[in-house]
Design an enzyme around this catalytic site. Structure first.
Site, PDB file in Angstrom:
ATOM      1  N   HIS A 125      17.243  33.846 -42.386  1.00 44.35           N
ATOM      2  CA  HIS A 125      17.179  32.686 -43.272  1.00 44.35           C
ATOM      3  C   HIS A 125      17.072  33.147 -44.721  1.00 44.35           C
ATOM      4  O   HIS A 125      16.213  33.969 -45.054  1.00 44.35           O
ATOM      5  CB  HIS A 125      15.969  31.817 -42.930  1.00 44.35           C
ATOM      6  CG  HIS A 125      16.017  31.225 -41.564  1.00 44.35           C
ATOM      7  ND1 HIS A 125      15.801  31.977 -40.429  1.00 44.35           N
ATOM      8  CD2 HIS A 125      16.271  29.956 -41.138  1.00 44.35           C
ATOM      9  CE1 HIS A 125      15.911  31.194 -39.363  1.00 44.35           C
ATOM     10  NE2 HIS A 125      16.196  29.972 -39.763  1.00 44.35           N
ATOM     11  N   LYS A 152      22.205  33.534 -35.711  1.00 37.49           N
ATOM     12  CA  LYS A 152      21.880  32.358 -36.527  1.00 37.49           C
ATOM     13  C   LYS A 152      21.699  32.798 -37.976  1.00 37.49           C
ATOM     14  O   LYS A 152      20.823  33.607 -38.283  1.00 37.49           O
ATOM     15  CB  LYS A 152      20.603  31.689 -36.009  1.00 37.49           C
ATOM     16  CG  LYS A 152      20.166  30.476 -36.827  1.00 37.49           C
ATOM     17  CD  LYS A 152      18.809  29.941 -36.350  1.00 37.49           C
ATOM     18  CE  LYS A 152      18.347  28.773 -37.207  1.00 37.49           C
ATOM     19  NZ  LYS A 152      16.960  28.366 -36.894  1.00 37.49           N
TER      20      LYS A 152
END
Length: 233
Positions: A125, A152
């Protein structure tokens, strides 16, 4: 609960469970199961938790996540303690565990070697912006090389064009046969949350309801479901 591991259906919605304790989590999981395809239990948001009870109660595939402060969560425990939580989740039969790419390799390796039947989501992230296309593609290659089941990559959109940069990872992943979640946080990133599963991403994240967001820019799952159905029909 051993859920199906099919993440290729168009419009898959994952609902984060932001709960104080086990009973709160079970209540929210029951609600989420009515309109979500899978759910993510955020251990870092909980004051206490019983992993066995949580995993056993899941009626949809469940992701167990312990998100660090560095990656936008509430978690402050050591890398070793975080990995211990995730190893226990694997042992108890979690369908997925989320492993941060930033966790040092010596800790991460323990999970990859003992993954059992769980699938590993390797996550990164960027809380403060969106790196260049070249940097994201290089990162994606490195993350894919680890053997993760799902990669991700989430950034913060500072401009609408950032959505296109991140969503551009999806066709790259498809060429390589890799499952991916690629989207942007923040108000300007909402379009990527809708587009991700429609373009072939593994799933997207939508909140249980307004006020239950696990990250900025999430829309309520009921609204997300309607939008995905409208756009994919």
């Amino acid at each position: 609960m051993m859920g199906c591991h099919c993440l290729n259906l168009m419009g898959m919605i994952c609902i984060p469970i932001m709960a104080r304790n086990t009973s709160d989590a079970l209540r929210k999981m029951a609600l989420a199961s009515t309109f979500g395809d899978l759910m993510e239990v955020r251990l870092d948001a909980m004051e206490s938790f019983d992993l066995s009870e949580i995993i056993r109660a899941a009626s949809k595939p469940v992701i167990i996540t312990y998100r660090s402060e560095e990656e936008g969560g509430h978690g402050r425990v050591s890398y070793g303690a975080c990995v211990d939580y995730l190893k226990e989740a694997v042992r108890l039969g979690a369908d997925y565990v989320d492993v941060e790419y930033a966790i040092p390799l010596e800790h991460r390796r323990l999970l990859f070697e003992k993954r059992g039947t769980a699938k590993l989501i390797l996550s990164k992230h960027f809380r403060d912006g969106t790196p260049s296309k070249e940097k994201l593609e290089d990162l994606f290659g490195k993350m894919t090389a680890t053997g993760a089941d799902v990669v991700k990559i989430v950034t913060r959109a500072g401009a609408l064009a950032d959505n296109l940069t991140v969503l551009g990872l999806i066709p790259l992943a498809q060429k390589m046969g890799v499952e991916i979640v690629a989207l942007c946080m923040g108000p300007l990133g909402r379009m990527s949350r809708i587009a991700c599963p429609l373009l072939g991403g593994a799933f997207t994240f939508a909140s249980l309801k307004k006020g239950e967001e696990s990250a900025s820019g999430q829309v309520p799952a009921t609204e997300m479901k309607m939008m995905l159905e409208a756009l994919s029909s």
